[in-house]
Design a protein around this motif. Structure first.
Motif, PDB file in Angstrom:
ATOM      1  N   ALA A  98       0.817  -1.211   0.000  1.00 57.66           N
ATOM      2  CA  ALA A  98       0.000   0.000   0.000  1.00 57.66           C
ATOM      3  C   ALA A  98       0.850   1.261   0.000  1.00 57.66           C
ATOM      4  CB  ALA A  98      -0.927  -0.016   1.217  1.00 57.66           C
ATOM      5  N   SER A  99       2.011   1.210   0.639  1.00 56.68           N
ATOM      6  CA  SER A  99       2.846   2.394   0.748  1.00 56.68           C
ATOM      7  C   SER A  99       3.818   2.548  -0.417  1.00 56.68           C
ATOM      8  CB  SER A  99       3.637   2.350   2.062  1.00 56.68           C
ATOM      9  OG  SER A  99       4.477   1.211   2.073  1.00 56.68           O
ATOM     10  N   GLU A 100       3.849   1.559  -1.308  1.00 57.98           N
ATOM     11  CA  GLU A 100       4.814   1.569  -2.400  1.00 57.98           C
ATOM     12  C   GLU A 100       4.283   2.391  -3.573  1.00 57.98           C
ATOM     13  OE1 GLU A 100       6.924  -1.585  -5.483  1.00 57.98           O
ATOM     14  OE2 GLU A 100       5.924  -2.313  -3.682  1.00 57.98           O
ATOM     15  N   THR A 101       5.105   3.301  -4.059  1.00 56.00           N
ATOM     16  CA  THR A 101       4.714   4.115  -5.198  1.00 56.00           C
ATOM     17  C   THR A 101       5.039   3.375  -6.487  1.00 56.00           C
ATOM     18  OG1 THR A 101       5.085   6.171  -3.998  1.00 56.00           O
ATOM     19  CG2 THR A 101       5.117   6.293  -6.392  1.00 56.00           C
ATOM     20  N   VAL A 102       4.082   3.348  -7.392  1.00 60.91           N
ATOM     21  CA  VAL A 102       4.288   2.723  -8.690  1.00 60.91           C
ATOM     22  C   VAL A 102       4.101   3.787  -9.768  1.00 60.91           C
ATOM     23  CG1 VAL A 102       3.525   0.461  -7.895  1.00 60.91           C
ATOM     24  CG2 VAL A 102       1.874   2.020  -8.904  1.00 60.91           C
ATOM     25  N   VAL A 103       4.518   3.467 -10.965  1.00 59.82           N
ATOM     26  CA  VAL A 103       4.413   4.407 -12.072  1.00 59.82           C
ATOM     27  C   VAL A 103       2.952   4.534 -12.502  1.00 59.82           C
ATOM     28  CG1 VAL A 103       5.057   4.841 -14.474  1.00 59.82           C
ATOM     29  CG2 VAL A 103       6.749   3.938 -12.869  1.00 59.82           C
ATOM     30  N   ASP A 104       2.475   5.759 -12.570  1.00 58.56           N
ATOM     31  CA  ASP A 104       1.142   6.027 -13.107  1.00 58.56           C
ATOM     32  C   ASP A 104       1.316   6.248 -14.606  1.00 58.56           C
ATOM     33  OD1 ASP A 104      -1.306   6.993 -13.899  1.00 58.56           O
ATOM     34  OD2 ASP A 104      -1.574   8.295 -12.157  1.00 58.56           O
ATOM     35  N   GLN A 105       1.186   5.164 -15.367  1.00 57.01           N
ATOM     36  CA  GLN A 105       1.514   5.217 -16.794  1.00 57.01           C
ATOM     37  C   GLN A 105       0.637   6.204 -17.546  1.00 57.01           C
ATOM     38  OE1 GLN A 105       4.284   3.528 -17.927  1.00 57.01           O
ATOM     39  NE2 GLN A 105       3.984   4.917 -19.668  1.00 57.01           N
ATOM     40  N   ASP A 106      -0.604   6.352 -17.125  1.00 55.30           N
ATOM     41  CA  ASP A 106      -1.495   7.295 -17.791  1.00 55.30           C
ATOM     42  C   ASP A 106      -0.942   8.712 -17.691  1.00 55.30           C
ATOM     43  OD1 ASP A 106      -4.072   8.152 -19.034  1.00 55.30           O
ATOM     44  OD2 ASP A 106      -4.339   9.122 -17.082  1.00 55.30           O
ATOM     45  N   MET A 107      -0.445   9.088 -16.504  1.00 54.54           N
ATOM     46  CA  MET A 107       0.129  10.423 -16.317  1.00 54.54           C
ATOM     47  C   MET A 107       1.446  10.569 -17.072  1.00 54.54           C
ATOM     48  SD  MET A 107      -1.406  12.775 -14.525  1.00 54.54           S
ATOM     49  CE  MET A 107      -3.062  12.802 -13.839  1.00 54.54           C
ATOM     50  N   VAL A 108       2.259   9.543 -17.037  1.00 59.21           N
ATOM     51  CA  VAL A 108       3.530   9.581 -17.768  1.00 59.21           C
ATOM     52  C   VAL A 108       3.258   9.808 -19.258  1.00 59.21           C
ATOM     53  CG1 VAL A 108       5.527   8.207 -18.492  1.00 59.21           C
ATOM     54  CG2 VAL A 108       4.793   8.181 -16.099  1.00 59.21           C
ATOM     55  N   ASP A 109       2.279   9.093 -19.788  1.00 56.25           N
ATOM     56  CA  ASP A 109       1.945   9.233 -21.208  1.00 56.25           C
ATOM     57  C   ASP A 109       1.398  10.628 -21.506  1.00 56.25           C
ATOM     58  OD1 ASP A 109       2.734   6.631 -21.608  1.00 56.25           O
ATOM     59  OD2 ASP A 109       0.697   5.811 -21.621  1.00 56.25           O
ATOM     60  N   TRP A 110       0.595  11.168 -20.592  1.00 53.06           N
ATOM     61  CA  TRP A 110       0.028  12.513 -20.785  1.00 53.06           C
ATOM     62  C   TRP A 110       1.133  13.564 -20.805  1.00 53.06           C
ATOM     63  CZ3 TRP A 110      -2.527  16.077 -16.725  1.00 53.06           C
ATOM     64  CH2 TRP A 110      -3.189  17.133 -17.363  1.00 53.06           C
ATOM     65  N   PHE A 111       2.051  13.495 -19.831  1.00 51.66           N
ATOM     66  CA  PHE A 111       3.163  14.440 -19.790  1.00 51.66           C
ATOM     67  C   PHE A 111       4.008  14.337 -21.057  1.00 51.66           C
ATOM     68  CE2 PHE A 111       3.891  15.909 -15.190  1.00 51.66           C
ATOM     69  CZ  PHE A 111       2.538  15.891 -14.897  1.00 51.66           C
ATOM     70  N   LYS A 112       4.241  13.109 -21.492  1.00 52.00           N
ATOM     71  CA  LYS A 112       5.044  12.919 -22.698  1.00 52.00           C
ATOM     72  C   LYS A 112       4.334  13.510 -23.908  1.00 52.00           C
ATOM     73  CE  LYS A 112       7.478   9.344 -25.314  1.00 52.00           C
ATOM     74  NZ  LYS A 112       7.809   7.902 -25.412  1.00 52.00           N
ATOM     75  N   GLU A 113       3.038  13.283 -23.992  1.00 54.25           N
ATOM     76  CA  GLU A 113       2.242  13.825 -25.100  1.00 54.25           C
ATOM     77  C   GLU A 113       2.286  15.349 -25.112  1.00 54.25           C
ATOM     78  OE1 GLU A 113      -2.500  14.286 -25.953  1.00 54.25           O
ATOM     79  OE2 GLU A 113      -1.800  12.418 -25.038  1.00 54.25           O
ATOM     80  N   LEU A 114       2.208  15.955 -23.926  1.00 55.45           N
ATOM     81  CA  LEU A 114       2.188  17.411 -23.833  1.00 55.45           C
ATOM     82  C   LEU A 114       3.538  18.042 -24.129  1.00 55.45           C
ATOM     83  CD1 LEU A 114       0.035  18.111 -20.644  1.00 55.45           C
ATOM     84  CD2 LEU A 114      -0.654  18.300 -23.022  1.00 55.45           C
ATOM     85  N   PHE A 115       4.603  17.450 -23.594  1.00 57.36           N
ATOM     86  CA  PHE A 115       5.882  18.148 -23.557  1.00 57.36           C
ATOM     87  C   PHE A 115       6.982  17.564 -24.426  1.00 57.36           C
ATOM     88  CE2 PHE A 115       4.066  18.930 -19.188  1.00 57.36           C
ATOM     89  CZ  PHE A 115       3.541  20.162 -19.532  1.00 57.36           C
ATOM     90  N   ASP A 116       6.782  16.383 -24.979  1.00 54.57           N
ATOM     91  CA  ASP A 116       7.838  15.782 -25.782  1.00 54.57           C
ATOM     92  C   ASP A 116       7.627  15.949 -27.279  1.00 54.57           C
ATOM     93  OD1 ASP A 116       9.039  15.059 -23.476  1.00 54.57           O
ATOM     94  OD2 ASP A 116       8.738  12.913 -23.684  1.00 54.57           O
TER      95      ASP A 116
END
Length: 199
Positions: A12-30
């Motif tokens: 529960a305390s472990e952070t995992v990659v939020d792929q949806d957000m990663v993809d959104w940031f990449k779409e916006l800024f890359d």
């Protein structure tokens, strides 16, 4: 489970990659066209939206399924059912492009993007709503910081840490119909785990 095997479900305390957000940031800024549009101030002024930038809308509910609504200039958490569900306040969100994108820095606003969720400007953090437009904040990196939260994800729920006040988290009181606050007691009495669903 055999010795040496790893569970595929994170703690529960472990952070995992939020792929949806990663993809959104990449779409916006890359994309080259978007990067080019960010390289200089927009000719249309500070209220303009650079080409390719679209705010997203999300519902935010705590793990007890309390939704958000506005009351006396406060963002309040309560179970909203039936006719009351129409009162639910939906967040309008854009990234803060000046902060570490690996930490998923999000500018959070309500009322269709016309009011920002601020951590305040004083020495001590205080959650409040300010009449600051989402697009204005997106185009004003330094001012946007107090409206920005680093979002962490554990595969089912999300936490939101203030960018201006490290170690302080968005929280919902255990009691319903109380305003959202900030807490430095992660895992304490106040609820810091939220469901964050795109609308």
């Amino acid at each position: 489970m055999a010795s040496g095997e790893k569970s595929e479900v994170p703690a529960a305390s472990e952070t995992v990659v939020d792929q949806d957000m990663v993809d959104w940031f990449k779409e916006l800024f890359d994309e080259e066209s978007v990067v080019t549009s960010h390289s200089k101030p927009s000719a249309a002024g500070p209220e303009s939206v650079p080409e390719g930038i679209e705010p997203r809308r999300y519902s935010l509910r705590d793990i007890e399924q309390k939704s958000l609504y506005l009351q006396d200039k406060n963002l309040v958490a309560a179970p909203l059912q039936g006719d009351n569900s129409a009162q639910e306040e939906i967040l309008s969100v854009l990234p803060n492009r000046s902060l570490d994108r690996k930490r998923i820095p999000l500018i959070l606003t309500v009322k269709g993007g016309s009011q920002g969720i601020s951590c305040g400007k004083e020495g001590q953090p205080k959650l409040q709503l300010e009449d600051k437009d989402l697009i204005y904040l997106f185009n004003n990196n330094e001012e946007a910081k107090r409206f920005t939260f680093f979002k962490s994800y554990n595969s089912s729920t999300h936490t939101f840490e203030s960018a201006s006040y490290p170690g302080w988290y968005l929280c919902s009181p255990a009691e319903a119909h109380k305003p959202l606050m900030l807490t430095s007691d992660l895992g304490g009495a106040a609820i810091t785990d939220f469901y964050f669903n795109r609308k």
